[in-house]
Each structure stands twice: as C-alpha cells, then as structure tokens.
Design an enzyme around this catalytic site. Structure first.
Site, PDB file in Angstrom:
ATOM      1  N   GLY A  12       0.780  -1.607  -0.264  1.00 27.59           N
ATOM      2  CA  GLY A  12      -0.227   0.389  -0.011  1.00 27.59           C
ATOM      3  C   GLY A  12       0.635   1.307  -0.107  1.00 27.59           C
ATOM      4  N   THR A  13       2.167   0.917  -0.745  1.00 29.71           N
ATOM      5  CA  THR A  13       2.763   2.353  -0.630  1.00 29.71           C
ATOM      6  C   THR A  13       2.073   3.836  -1.774  1.00 29.71           C
ATOM      7  OG1 THR A  13       4.301   1.960  -2.458  1.00 29.71           O
ATOM      8  CG2 THR A  13       5.267   1.468   0.027  1.00 29.71           C
ATOM      9  N   ASN A  14       1.181   3.139  -2.097  1.00 29.86           N
ATOM     10  CA  ASN A  14       0.108   3.941  -3.639  1.00 29.86           C
ATOM     11  C   ASN A  14      -0.963   4.989  -3.087  1.00 29.86           C
ATOM     12  OD1 ASN A  14       1.611   4.390  -6.132  1.00 29.86           O
ATOM     13  ND2 ASN A  14       1.765   2.451  -6.719  1.00 29.86           N
ATOM     14  N   MET A  91      -4.032  -6.555  -7.121  1.00 34.41           N
ATOM     15  CA  MET A  91      -3.526  -7.573  -8.294  1.00 34.41           C
ATOM     16  C   MET A  91      -3.988  -8.997  -8.149  1.00 34.41           C
ATOM     17  SD  MET A  91      -0.923  -6.912  -8.324  1.00 34.41           S
ATOM     18  CE  MET A  91       1.096  -6.039  -7.362  1.00 34.41           C
ATOM     19  N   ILE A  93      -7.566 -10.166 -11.289  1.00 36.69           N
ATOM     20  CA  ILE A  93      -8.224  -9.458 -12.465  1.00 36.69           C
ATOM     21  C   ILE A  93      -9.908  -9.477 -12.206  1.00 36.69           C
ATOM     22  CG2 ILE A  93      -8.607  -9.870 -14.886  1.00 36.69           C
ATOM     23  CD1 ILE A  93      -5.635 -10.256 -14.864  1.00 36.69           C
ATOM     24  N   LEU A  94     -10.417  -8.482 -12.225  1.00 37.14           N
ATOM     25  CA  LEU A  94     -11.875  -8.280 -12.362  1.00 37.14           C
ATOM     26  C   LEU A  94     -12.466  -8.771 -14.095  1.00 37.14           C
ATOM     27  CD1 LEU A  94     -13.147  -5.832  -9.784  1.00 37.14           C
ATOM     28  CD2 LEU A  94     -11.990  -8.169  -9.273  1.00 37.14           C
ATOM     29  N   ASN A 108      -6.532   2.934 -13.261  1.00 38.21           N
ATOM     30  CA  ASN A 108      -4.861   1.659 -12.890  1.00 38.21           C
ATOM     31  C   ASN A 108      -3.787   2.285 -12.403  1.00 38.21           C
ATOM     32  OD1 ASN A 108      -3.638  -1.119 -11.991  1.00 38.21           O
ATOM     33  ND2 ASN A 108      -3.689  -0.979 -13.868  1.00 38.21           N
ATOM     34  N   HIS A 110       0.415   1.444 -13.039  1.00 41.26           N
ATOM     35  CA  HIS A 110       1.350   0.059 -13.466  1.00 41.26           C
ATOM     36  C   HIS A 110       2.577   0.237 -14.114  1.00 41.26           C
ATOM     37  CE1 HIS A 110       1.850  -3.454 -15.012  1.00 41.26           C
ATOM     38  NE2 HIS A 110       2.555  -3.114 -16.707  1.00 41.26           N
TER      39      HIS A 110
HETATM   40  C1  GAR Z   1       3.006  -0.914  -7.320  1.00 35.81           C
HETATM   41  O1  GAR Z   1       4.717  -0.569  -8.236  1.00 35.81           O
HETATM   42  C2  GAR Z   1       2.164  -0.749  -8.628  1.00 35.81           C
HETATM   43  O2  GAR Z   1       2.235  -0.418  -9.843  1.00 35.81           O
HETATM   44  C3  GAR Z   1       2.208  -2.589  -8.325  1.00 35.81           C
HETATM   45  O3  GAR Z   1       2.024  -3.080  -7.696  1.00 35.81           O
HETATM   46  C4  GAR Z   1       3.098  -2.276  -6.921  1.00 35.81           C
HETATM   47  C5  GAR Z   1       1.755  -2.066  -5.994  1.00 35.81           C
HETATM   48  O4  GAR Z   1       2.696  -1.013  -5.204  1.00 35.81           O
HETATM   49  N1  GAR Z   1       0.700  -2.725  -9.633  1.00 35.81           N
HETATM   50  C6  GAR Z   1       0.858  -3.376 -10.554  1.00 35.81           C
HETATM   51  O5  GAR Z   1       1.764  -4.730 -10.709  1.00 35.81           O
HETATM   52  C7  GAR Z   1      -0.244  -3.608 -11.067  1.00 35.81           C
HETATM   53  N2  GAR Z   1      -0.590  -4.620 -11.836  1.00 35.81           N
HETATM   54  P1  GAR Z   1       1.875  -1.158  -2.935  1.00 35.81           P
HETATM   55  O6  GAR Z   1       1.302  -2.356  -2.851  1.00 35.81           O
HETATM   56  O7  GAR Z   1       3.307  -0.749  -2.089  1.00 35.81           O
HETATM   57  O8  GAR Z   1       1.323   0.173  -4.138  1.00 35.81           O
END
Ligand code: GAR
Length: 208
Positions: A12-14, A91, A93-94, A108, A110
């Site tokens: 969950g850093t994003n 992570m 897919i829906l 999203n 990516h």
């Molecule tokens: C992030 O790098 C995001 O871009 C990627 O997973 C990581 C999640 O990190 N997403 C994907 O690969 C989706 N296809 P987070 O949980 O620390 O935000």
C-alpha cells in the site's frame, strides 16, 4: 467532493501516497472514503486504519470464480457510493461487470510504460524482471482508465526513469515508485476529481 475508493492487495505505498496527497491538499475535490483489500492482513489495511479510513476485506479465495468475486466487489463499491475507484497495487483481475457499473470511473497504476510490459502476468516485480531481461534503457509507470482489456484503457499520465546497468528488479521498482508512481497517481486522481480529464476516443487530454 468525490468519493474515492481504493482497491489494494499488498503493502500500500501508493495508497499512502494518496493519503498524504489528500492531507497536503494535492488532491482537490476528492476524499478517500473506503479501502477494499483482496487479501487479509496486508499492510495497506494498516495504513487505512491509522488514517481513520473505513476498510473492507474481500479475500479473492473466498469466492468461487471471477464473476462472483467481481459482483461482490461491484456491489460493495455501489454501497460505498464510489465516484472514483483507484486500483493501487490491486493484483486481482475483475471481469466486465465492474467496467459496466463504473465506466471510465476506474483508474489503475501500472509500473511500466504501456503498451510495453503489460497485460496478464505483468504485475509487481515480474514487470521489472521482464524490463531488465529485455534490456530497455527507459522504464516508468502509467496511470490509465480501466476497461475490459487488461492494462488496455486510455492512458492518462506517464512518467519515466532510466534503467541502470546494475539494477535489480527491486532497485528499479523502488526508483519507479519514488520518482513516478507516488507522484503521478495522486496527480491523476486530482485531475479526475476536478473533472479535468477529457476523453476523446482512445485518447485523453488534460483540460487547462
Ligand atoms: C506498484 O508498483 C504498482 O504499480 C504495482 O504493484 C505495486 C504495488 O505496490 N501494480 C501492478 O503491478 C498492477 N498490475 P504498493 O502496494 O506498495 O502500492
């Protein structure tokens, strides 16, 4: 003020970047009202709780198939009155049910420059492994609308970083997160909440 629901599956850093951006006023006209996780016990849930954001845990493994799971998540988002849904490291897919319920209301992040290194199987560290193996010199991240096509919806924002000779997947991931993802995602969320993203066919334009 738009209700922002964030879908997560991991650290969950994003999500944290979104929470910080809301607090500091980077996100205008939007509020994170709910976090839904496809996994129990992930740190993203902790981040939400620490910031007083309601959470729902909907483990993918508790549902028989994609259709049943998608329906449950869609119903939860309708209950939450979501105006914007953000896939922030989600992570799972829906299927198209959710796209029909929330057309061009889902975005999203990516961790690569779409249309490269995207689609089924390209998620998390796998993306950066593939980037290093192919030997490209530039990578980055893309924020896009979610459609029926995995990683195929209209692109909203992209940002780049160099790929360096001694990068590992972990080092490259960190460079992309710090320099691109954590800035671009809040920016795109704010643009959406301010109704500044214009969609024309497959392209988006940012209104001045
Ligand atoms: C992030 O790098 C995001 O871009 C990627 O997973 C990581 C999640 O990190 N997403 C994907 O690969 C989706 N296809 P987070 O949980 O620390 O935000």
């Amino acid at each position: 003020m738009k209700n922002i629901c964030v879908l997560v599956s991991g650290g969950g850093t994003n999500l944290q970047a979104l929470i910080d951006a809301e607090k500091s006023g980077v996100i205008k006209n939007g509020k994170i009202t709910c976090v839904i996780s496809s996994k129990e016990g992930v740190y993203a849930l902790e981040r939400a709780k620490q910031n007083g954001i309601p959470t729902r845990v909907m483990p993918r493994k508790d549902y028989a198939d994609v259709a049943t799971y998608t329906k449950a998540v869609t119903d939860a988002l309708l209950e939450e009155k979501a105006d914007l849904i953000v896939y922030a490291g989600f992570m799972t897919i829906l299927d198209e049910q959710i796209v029909k319920a929330f057309p061009y209301k889902m975005i999203n992040i990516h961790p690569a420059l779409i249309p490269s290194f995207c689609g089924k199987g390209y998620y998390g560290l796998h993306v950066h492994e593939a980037v290093l193996q192919r030997g490209v010199k530039i990578s980055g991240a893309t924020v896009h609308f979610v459609t029926e096509v995995c990683d195929g919806g209209p692109i909203i924002l992209q940002g780049t970083v160099p790929v360096l000779d001694d990068d590992t997947p972990e080092v490259l991931q960190k460079r992309i997160m710090e320099n691109v993802e954590w800035k671009l995602l809040p920016q795109a969320v704010s643009l959406f909440c301010e109704d500044k993203i214009e969609l024309v066919g497959e392209r988006t334009y940012i209104k001045k």
